[in-house]
Write a protein that holds these residues in place. Structure first.
Motif, mmCIF file in Angstrom:
data_model
loop_
_atom_site.group_PDB
_atom_site.id
_atom_site.type_symbol
_atom_site.label_atom_id
_atom_site.label_comp_id
_atom_site.label_asym_id
_atom_site.label_seq_id
_atom_site.Cartn_x
_atom_site.Cartn_y
_atom_site.Cartn_z
ATOM 1 N N ARG A 1 0.839 -1.217 0.000
ATOM 2 C CA ARG A 1 0.000 0.000 0.000
ATOM 3 C C ARG A 1 0.866 1.256 0.000
ATOM 4 N NH1 ARG A 1 -3.548 -3.092 2.743
ATOM 5 N NH2 ARG A 1 -2.424 -2.887 4.703
ATOM 6 N N ARG A 2 1.898 1.257 0.860
ATOM 7 C CA ARG A 2 2.726 2.469 0.977
ATOM 8 C C ARG A 2 3.435 2.792 -0.336
ATOM 9 N NH1 ARG A 2 5.285 2.074 6.987
ATOM 10 N NH2 ARG A 2 6.707 3.637 6.197
ATOM 11 N N LEU A 3 4.018 1.767 -0.960
ATOM 12 C CA LEU A 3 4.745 2.033 -2.209
ATOM 13 C C LEU A 3 3.787 2.368 -3.347
ATOM 14 C CD1 LEU A 3 7.662 -0.539 -2.153
ATOM 15 C CD2 LEU A 3 7.627 1.828 -1.375
ATOM 16 N N SER A 4 2.611 1.757 -3.332
ATOM 17 C CA SER A 4 1.622 2.076 -4.352
ATOM 18 C C SER A 4 1.280 3.568 -4.277
ATOM 19 C CB SER A 4 0.375 1.216 -4.135
ATOM 20 O OG SER A 4 -0.659 1.637 -4.961
ATOM 21 N N ASP A 5 1.029 4.076 -3.067
ATOM 22 C CA ASP A 5 0.709 5.504 -2.898
ATOM 23 C C ASP A 5 1.898 6.385 -3.267
ATOM 24 O OD1 ASP A 5 -1.770 4.833 -2.052
ATOM 25 O OD2 ASP A 5 -1.494 5.375 0.052
ATOM 26 N N LEU A 6 3.083 5.968 -2.804
ATOM 27 C CA LEU A 6 4.287 6.769 -3.051
ATOM 28 C C LEU A 6 4.505 7.008 -4.548
ATOM 29 C CD1 LEU A 6 6.984 7.873 -1.642
ATOM 30 C CD2 LEU A 6 7.996 5.713 -2.392
ATOM 31 N N LEU A 7 4.241 5.971 -5.344
ATOM 32 C CA LEU A 7 4.575 6.041 -6.769
ATOM 33 C C LEU A 7 3.395 6.445 -7.656
ATOM 34 C CD1 LEU A 7 6.920 2.906 -7.024
ATOM 35 C CD2 LEU A 7 7.528 5.274 -6.492
ATOM 36 N N LEU A 8 2.287 6.885 -7.054
ATOM 37 C CA LEU A 8 1.174 7.384 -7.872
ATOM 38 C C LEU A 8 1.540 8.737 -8.480
ATOM 39 C CD1 LEU A 8 -1.996 6.597 -5.707
ATOM 40 C CD2 LEU A 8 -1.539 5.767 -8.019
ATOM 41 N N PRO A 9 0.961 9.066 -9.626
ATOM 42 C CA PRO A 9 1.220 10.410 -10.181
ATOM 43 C C PRO A 9 0.587 11.457 -9.273
ATOM 44 C CG PRO A 9 -0.534 9.329 -11.396
ATOM 45 C CD PRO A 9 0.011 8.306 -10.448
ATOM 46 N N ARG A 10 1.158 12.676 -9.277
ATOM 47 C CA ARG A 10 0.625 13.741 -8.419
ATOM 48 C C ARG A 10 -0.328 14.668 -9.164
ATOM 49 N NH1 ARG A 10 2.654 10.105 -5.266
ATOM 50 N NH2 ARG A 10 2.987 10.834 -3.143
ATOM 51 N N THR A 11 -0.396 14.580 -10.491
ATOM 52 C CA THR A 11 -1.328 15.435 -11.236
ATOM 53 C C THR A 11 -2.755 15.177 -10.739
ATOM 54 O OG1 THR A 11 -2.319 15.835 -13.397
ATOM 55 C CG2 THR A 11 -1.360 13.677 -13.096
ATOM 56 N N ARG A 12 -3.578 16.235 -10.718
ATOM 57 C CA ARG A 12 -4.975 16.057 -10.297
ATOM 58 C C ARG A 12 -5.879 15.793 -11.503
ATOM 59 N NH1 ARG A 12 -4.478 14.311 -5.708
ATOM 60 N NH2 ARG A 12 -6.393 15.090 -4.748
ATOM 61 N N SER A 13 -5.288 15.565 -12.666
ATOM 62 C CA SER A 13 -6.112 15.451 -13.878
ATOM 63 C C SER A 13 -7.132 14.309 -13.776
ATOM 64 C CB SER A 13 -5.226 15.264 -15.113
ATOM 65 O OG SER A 13 -4.369 14.169 -14.945
ATOM 66 N N TYR A 14 -6.773 13.233 -13.104
ATOM 67 C CA TYR A 14 -7.691 12.094 -12.976
ATOM 68 C C TYR A 14 -8.996 12.550 -12.327
ATOM 69 C CZ TYR A 14 -9.238 7.393 -11.418
ATOM 70 O OH TYR A 14 -9.938 6.242 -11.187
ATOM 71 N N TYR A 15 -8.872 13.324 -11.256
ATOM 72 C CA TYR A 15 -10.074 13.744 -10.522
ATOM 73 C C TYR A 15 -10.836 14.831 -11.289
ATOM 74 C CZ TYR A 15 -7.727 10.880 -7.188
ATOM 75 O OH TYR A 15 -7.115 9.803 -6.609
ATOM 76 N N GLU A 16 -10.070 15.707 -11.984
ATOM 77 C CA GLU A 16 -10.736 16.739 -12.802
ATOM 78 C C GLU A 16 -11.589 16.099 -13.895
ATOM 79 O OE1 GLU A 16 -7.708 19.118 -14.629
ATOM 80 O OE2 GLU A 16 -6.824 19.606 -12.700
ATOM 81 N N LEU A 17 -11.056 15.053 -14.490
ATOM 82 C CA LEU A 17 -11.736 14.457 -15.640
ATOM 83 C C LEU A 17 -12.954 13.634 -15.261
ATOM 84 C CD1 LEU A 17 -9.159 15.119 -17.442
ATOM 85 C CD2 LEU A 17 -9.666 12.966 -18.548
ATOM 86 N N TRP A 18 -12.842 12.899 -14.179
ATOM 87 C CA TRP A 18 -13.843 11.853 -13.954
ATOM 88 C C TRP A 18 -14.761 12.087 -12.766
ATOM 89 C CZ3 TRP A 18 -13.426 9.879 -18.450
ATOM 90 C CH2 TRP A 18 -12.189 9.619 -19.026
#
Ligand code: SRM
Ligand code: SF4
Length: 586
Positions: A172-189
């Motif tokens: 879980r920790r590494l999955s979160d660490l390596l996620l992109p930081r752009t907010r485009s996912y939330y803006e789009l969907w």
């Protein structure tokens, strides 16, 4: 369809790289096209869509007929979720089950990286589906694309075994660490402005690792040259196929179970292309040991080395495995150390992994509760005339709200079961004719196939739809030559990309031409040695029969307890009987 024109500097980049740069951190042309009433996305939007967790596909069974009628392809989207360590909260499962019926093709598919895939979603519905997933404790963010994918870990909920808990925790920790930081996912969907968005760990500045990029300090606006995969395991469990990962971590604890750190493997990968000798599967190599306190820095350093030195000119050479292979592990280690600003410690000696683990059947969790591992043939959760698996899982979810663990062998573990519920759960499964692990043949329990036709755009041959029959034939033959008590791991893929990790199977079948398969043998059953090609093109119809003399030879010549893969490796492929292999002309 509209897209932002690339700048002059971007024009010099290969198209796949220029599209990422021009996307404005994974927004365009996807955002514009998502609002248009079209049946499908453009090529550039499809590339960006992958970072949001979706692939554009079309029903390949219908392609020819539609073409003949002058009609366009039957387009739909496949969505993939992110489940670090395979953990699925109960509300998310309920949501996915309903979404698959309402917007998908009525099935869910457990993947070889412990996630769910939903096929058949129309473009017009993709926003609704993604928003529903996010509102119910899920995400599809960065499950595809040139970025870190789902982080795997052994799925067994052994809650009294600290190493397993550490593996799940760090997935879980590494999955979160390596996620992109752009907010485009939330803006789009996400339409719901009130929705509380997940908070990611802040990236503390790491001078040599982070870029001068206010949005994506780790990835920059070009993201990685290619997909990137991590898994974490424990020394006595290789269910995640740790050697096949870009980064593989092995939990090292002290005698009391306190986490000391991780052994690190780098540069594993399965993908190859037929007739391109410069592409090949590789096993991860030991990089060293890293104490727990430094692991996040070192992981980011490895990723940054691939970001800066991975091949961005040729996507067929862009995986980190080729960088490690071309540089050699010593140079790779030196560069990682320079990025991380620290020397890596020597690898901790660990015993060989045990062979082919799975977690099927009822087992204690170690906290007074039970888990039940269900074998899901090729990971496909659906209702058929013979078995109403999907309905049974929904009823169990409604009555007991159990979280799930998805396994790297496409199986489902129902966890946190009060022992008093065991009978009721068994009754629901029995009433819906769901086979319990003991009802299935040993080969069926171990076998895996990728989806291939009709959804996968890269498939050359069938896989999921033909494997059950083939497994039956091979298992019958195996019994006939007197091997009934010996296990065999069979994996099949519809092309050489290796999605079901066939090069780590005891018998690997890889689609070459429609109806024909390469046959790979010689891998170790514990996932630490790759298979080799025994036959280049074998027709599916003659495959089981052609294997008969090989199985007979194995039965006669093997050492006591020797597995099929180990035997083939020991005697050498050239010594295996070839006479009944049908000759195939190109
Ligand atoms: Fe995969 C591409 C399915 C695990 C190597 N894989 C695809 C695509 C998306 C086809 C495409 O690009 O258009 C397939 C979608 C088929 C469909 O209709 O659903 C697809 N891959 C899958 C899944 C669903 C197979 C399964 O039976 O479960 C797995 C989803 C995993 C997940 O949840 O993230 C899946 N793919 C893998 C694995 C195994 C693993 O990661 O442990 C591999 C080999 C390991 C590796 O990456 O080296 C794998 N998939 C590939 C490749 C070859 C990559 C390469 O280095 O050459 C491709 C093609 C590509 O990337 O160009 C690919
Ligand atoms: Fe498609 Fe090939 Fe992966 Fe199978 S192995 S899902 S055919 S890309």
């Amino acid at each position: 369809m509209t897209s932002i024109p690339p700048t002059e500097a971007q024009v010099r980049l290969p198209r796949s790289e220029a599209v990422k740069v021009a996307s404005d951190y994974l927004r365009e042309p996807l955002a514009t096209e998502a609002r248009q009433p079209t049946s499908h996305f453009s090529e550039a939007a499809v590339q960006i869509l992958k970072f949001h967790g979706s692939y554009q596909q079309d029903d390949r069974d219908k392609r020819q007929e539609l073409r003949q009628q002058g009609l366009e392809r039957d387009f739909s989207l496949m969505l993939r979720t992110r489940q670090p360590g395979g953990y699925v909260p109960a509300p998310l499962y309920r949501t996915l089950d309903a979404l698959a019926d309402q917007y998908g093709n009525g099935t869910l598919r457990v993947t070889t990286r412990q996630t769910f895939q939903m096929h058949g979603v129309l473009k017009a519905n993709v926003q609704t589906v993604i928003e529903a997933i996010v509102r119910n404790m899920g995400t599809t963010l960065a499950t595809c694309g040139d970025i870190n994918r789902n982080v795997m870990a052994p799925p067994a909920p052994f809650l009294n075994r600290p190493s397993y808990r550490h593996a799940q925790d760090y997935a879980r920790r590494l999955s979160d660490l390596l996620l992109p930081r752009t907010r485009s996912y939330y803006e789009l969907w996400i339409d719901d402005q009130e929705l509380e968005l997940p908070i990611l760990p802040e990236l503390s500045p790491l001078p040599k690792i982070h870029l001068d990029d206010p949005v994506e300090p780790l990835y920059g606006n070009q993201y990685l040259p290619r997909k990137f995969k991590c898994a974490i395991t424990v020394p006595d469990d290789n269910s995640v196929d740790i050697y096949s990962q870009d980064i593989g971590l092995i939990v090292i604890t002290d005698a009391k179970g306190e986490l000391r750190g991780f052994n690190i493997l780098v540069g594993g990968g399965m993908g190859r292309t037929h007739n391109k000798e410069e592409t090949f599967p590789l096993l991860g190599q030991p990089l060293g040991f890293v104490p727990a306190a430094q692991i996040e820095t070192v992981i980011q350093a490895i990723l940054a080395v691939q970001r800066d030195h991975g091949n961005r000119q040729d996507r067929k050479q862009a995986r980190m495995k080729y960088l490690v292979h071309n540089w050699g592990i010593r140079k790779f280690r030196q560069v990682v150390q320079a990025y991380a600003g620290q020397k890596l410690k020597p690898w901790h000696k660990i015993p060989p992994f045990p062979a082919g683990l799975n977690y099927l059947g009822w087992q204690p969790q170690g906290d007074g509760k039970l888990f039940l591992g269900l074998s899901i043939p090729n990971g496909r959760i659906r209702d058929t005339e013979d078995s109403q698996l999907k309905t049974a899982l929904r009823l169990i979810n409604e009555q007991f709200a159990l979280p799930l663990q998805l396994s790297p062998t496409q199986d489902v573990i129902l966890r946190d079961i009060d022992p008093q519920w065991r009978e009721k759960i068994t009754t629901i499964l029995r009433q819906h004719c769901v086979p319990l692990p003991d009802d299935l043949s040993p080969f069926t329990r171990l076998a895996m196939a990728c989806p291939a036709l009709p959804t996968c755009g890269l498939a050359i041959t069938e896989s999921e739809r033909v494997l059950p029959d083939l497994v039956r034939q091979v298992e019958t033959l195996w019994g006939e030559v007197g091997l009934a008590d010996t296990p065999l791991i069979i994996r099949m893929t519809g092309c050489p990309n290796g999605c079901a990790r066939p090069y780590l199977a005891e018998l690997g079948l890889v689609g070459t031409l429609p109806g024909y398969y390469q046959v790979w043998v010689g891998a170790s059953a514990n996932g630490s040695r790759l298979a080799q090609v025994l036959w280049e093109k074998m027709p599916l119809a003659g495959l089981a029969e052609a294997l008969k003399p090989v199985f007979t030879f194995y039965k006669q010549e093997r050492y006591m307890g020797e597995r099929f893969g180990d035997f083939c490796h020991r005697v050498g492929l050239s010594q295996l009987p070839q006479e009944s292999a049908p000759s195939v002309s190109d």
